[in-house]
Scaffold this active site. Structure first.
Site, PDB file in Angstrom:
ATOM      1  N   SER A 133      58.383  46.668  38.716  1.00  0.00           N
ATOM      2  CA  SER A 133      59.502  47.628  38.788  1.00  0.00           C
ATOM      3  C   SER A 133      59.866  47.901  40.234  1.00  0.00           C
ATOM      4  CB  SER A 133      59.116  48.939  38.107  1.00  0.00           C
ATOM      5  OG  SER A 133      58.654  48.706  36.807  1.00  0.00           O
TER       6      SER A 133
HETATM    7  N1  SAH Z   1      54.268  48.619  35.662  1.00  0.00           N
HETATM    8  C1  SAH Z   1      54.512  47.220  35.846  1.00  0.00           C
HETATM    9  C2  SAH Z   1      55.825  46.824  35.225  1.00  0.00           C
HETATM   10  C3  SAH Z   1      55.717  45.521  34.528  1.00  0.00           C
HETATM   11  S1  SAH Z   1      57.088  45.090  33.507  1.00  0.00           S
HETATM   12  C4  SAH Z   1      54.447  46.852  37.315  1.00  0.00           C
HETATM   13  O1  SAH Z   1      54.447  47.769  38.162  1.00  0.00           O
HETATM   14  O2  SAH Z   1      54.343  45.673  37.631  1.00  0.00           O
HETATM   15  C5  SAH Z   1      56.575  45.697  31.934  1.00  0.00           C
HETATM   16  C6  SAH Z   1      55.335  45.112  31.347  1.00  0.00           C
HETATM   17  O3  SAH Z   1      55.230  45.649  30.024  1.00  0.00           O
HETATM   18  C7  SAH Z   1      55.320  43.598  31.196  1.00  0.00           C
HETATM   19  O4  SAH Z   1      54.186  43.080  31.845  1.00  0.00           O
HETATM   20  C8  SAH Z   1      55.241  43.383  29.661  1.00  0.00           C
HETATM   21  O5  SAH Z   1      54.449  42.265  29.300  1.00  0.00           O
HETATM   22  C9  SAH Z   1      54.606  44.687  29.214  1.00  0.00           C
HETATM   23  N2  SAH Z   1      54.822  45.025  27.807  1.00  0.00           N
HETATM   24  C10 SAH Z   1      55.933  44.884  27.045  1.00  0.00           C
HETATM   25  N3  SAH Z   1      55.717  45.320  25.802  1.00  0.00           N
HETATM   26  C11 SAH Z   1      54.427  45.766  25.755  1.00  0.00           C
HETATM   27  C12 SAH Z   1      53.590  46.314  24.724  1.00  0.00           C
HETATM   28  N4  SAH Z   1      54.026  46.499  23.470  1.00  0.00           N
HETATM   29  N5  SAH Z   1      52.319  46.634  25.045  1.00  0.00           N
HETATM   30  C13 SAH Z   1      51.828  46.444  26.301  1.00  0.00           C
HETATM   31  N6  SAH Z   1      52.560  45.913  27.303  1.00  0.00           N
HETATM   32  C14 SAH Z   1      53.842  45.577  27.039  1.00  0.00           C
END
Ligand code: SAH
Length: 219
Positions: free
Chosen positions: A69
């Site tokens: 993000s």
């Molecule tokens: N907080 C992270 C943002 C990553 S993007 C950072 O700072 O890098 C969002 C993430 O949510 C992705 O890695 C995706 O695989 C995960 N995601 C999506 N749906 C999900 C679910 N149902 N349970 C766990 N993770 C999930």
């Protein structure tokens, strides 16, 4: 601190300081959040080829179709989560690179995080070790189900957007607890703050946002 953690040139402390000036211009005011982000090397959370862009105000790819993000969004969500006072136990859905997790882990005593893409987990874990963050538990699972074993949580932060708020996340919120979550279909998401009260739940819309979708199941 190890050289690679400290950073040089485009990944140096000066670059981080500039990014924090920008965060303040955008309205982030919690000194604890700004301080932690100033001291967290975001460049170790992205591929080396992208390190020089780690302190740009932008989201970056982390593989598997996912993104880290953008710094403002991390700051905004963290600030909103902590705005009512200190939280003890926090759950994050969507570990991704682990950057948001690492920021939160320096602001709360107990951090829990779940990620549905298994390949991202060892990478995140290695980064937590490099930063000596020992208060993080990470699990490969579908976060739409929360992490019931350790609930209820004083705060829950979702880094991926469901179309509707998963019931399990509402249930695993402690009374007085806060859930910060992007909700809605692609191109029509809003960041929402939901607070659990003695009577039920109250919600407040914070911003228009753009997150990757929250998907059920794991891979
Ligand atoms: N907080 C992270 C943002 C990553 S993007 C950072 O700072 O890098 C969002 C993430 O949510 C992705 O890695 C995706 O695989 C995960 N995601 C999506 N749906 C999900 C679910 N149902 N349970 C766990 N993770 C999930």
């Amino acid at each position: 601190m190890r050289e690679d953690l400290r950073g040089i040139g485009m990944t140096s402390q000066r670059t981080r300081d500039r990014l924090m000036d920008r965060m303040q211009e955008l309205g982030i005011s919690d000194p604890a959040v700004l301080e932690v982000m100033r001291n967290t090397p975001r460049h170790i959370f992205v591929d080396e080829a992208l390190a020089s862009r780690a302190y740009d105000e932008t989201a970056l790819p982390i593989g598997h179709g996912q993104t880290i993000s953008q710094p403002y969004v991390v700051a905004r969500m963290t600030e909103a989560l902590l705005a009512s006072g200190p939280l003890r136990r926090v759950l994050e859905v969507g570990t991704g690179s682990g950057y948001q997790t690492a920021v939160l882990a320096q602001l709360v005593p107990e951090m829990y995080t779940v990620e549905r893409v298994s390949a991202l987990i060892p990478l995140a874990r290695r980064r937590f070790q490099a930063l000596r963050l020992r208060n993080i538990r990470i699990k490969h699972a579908d976060g739409t189900l929360g992490w019931p074993e350790y609930g209820p949580y004083d705060g829950i932060l979702a880094a991926a957007a469901p179309e509707h708020v998963p019931h399990a996340l509402l249930e695993q919120l402690a009374e007085g607890g806060r859930l910060v979550i992007p909700v809605g279909a692609a191109n029509a998401q809003t960041l929402v703050l939901i607070t659990r009260t003695a009577q039920g739940y109250s919600d407040e819309v914070l911003d228009a946002v753009s997150f990757v979708p929250m998907r059920a199941g794991s891979e």
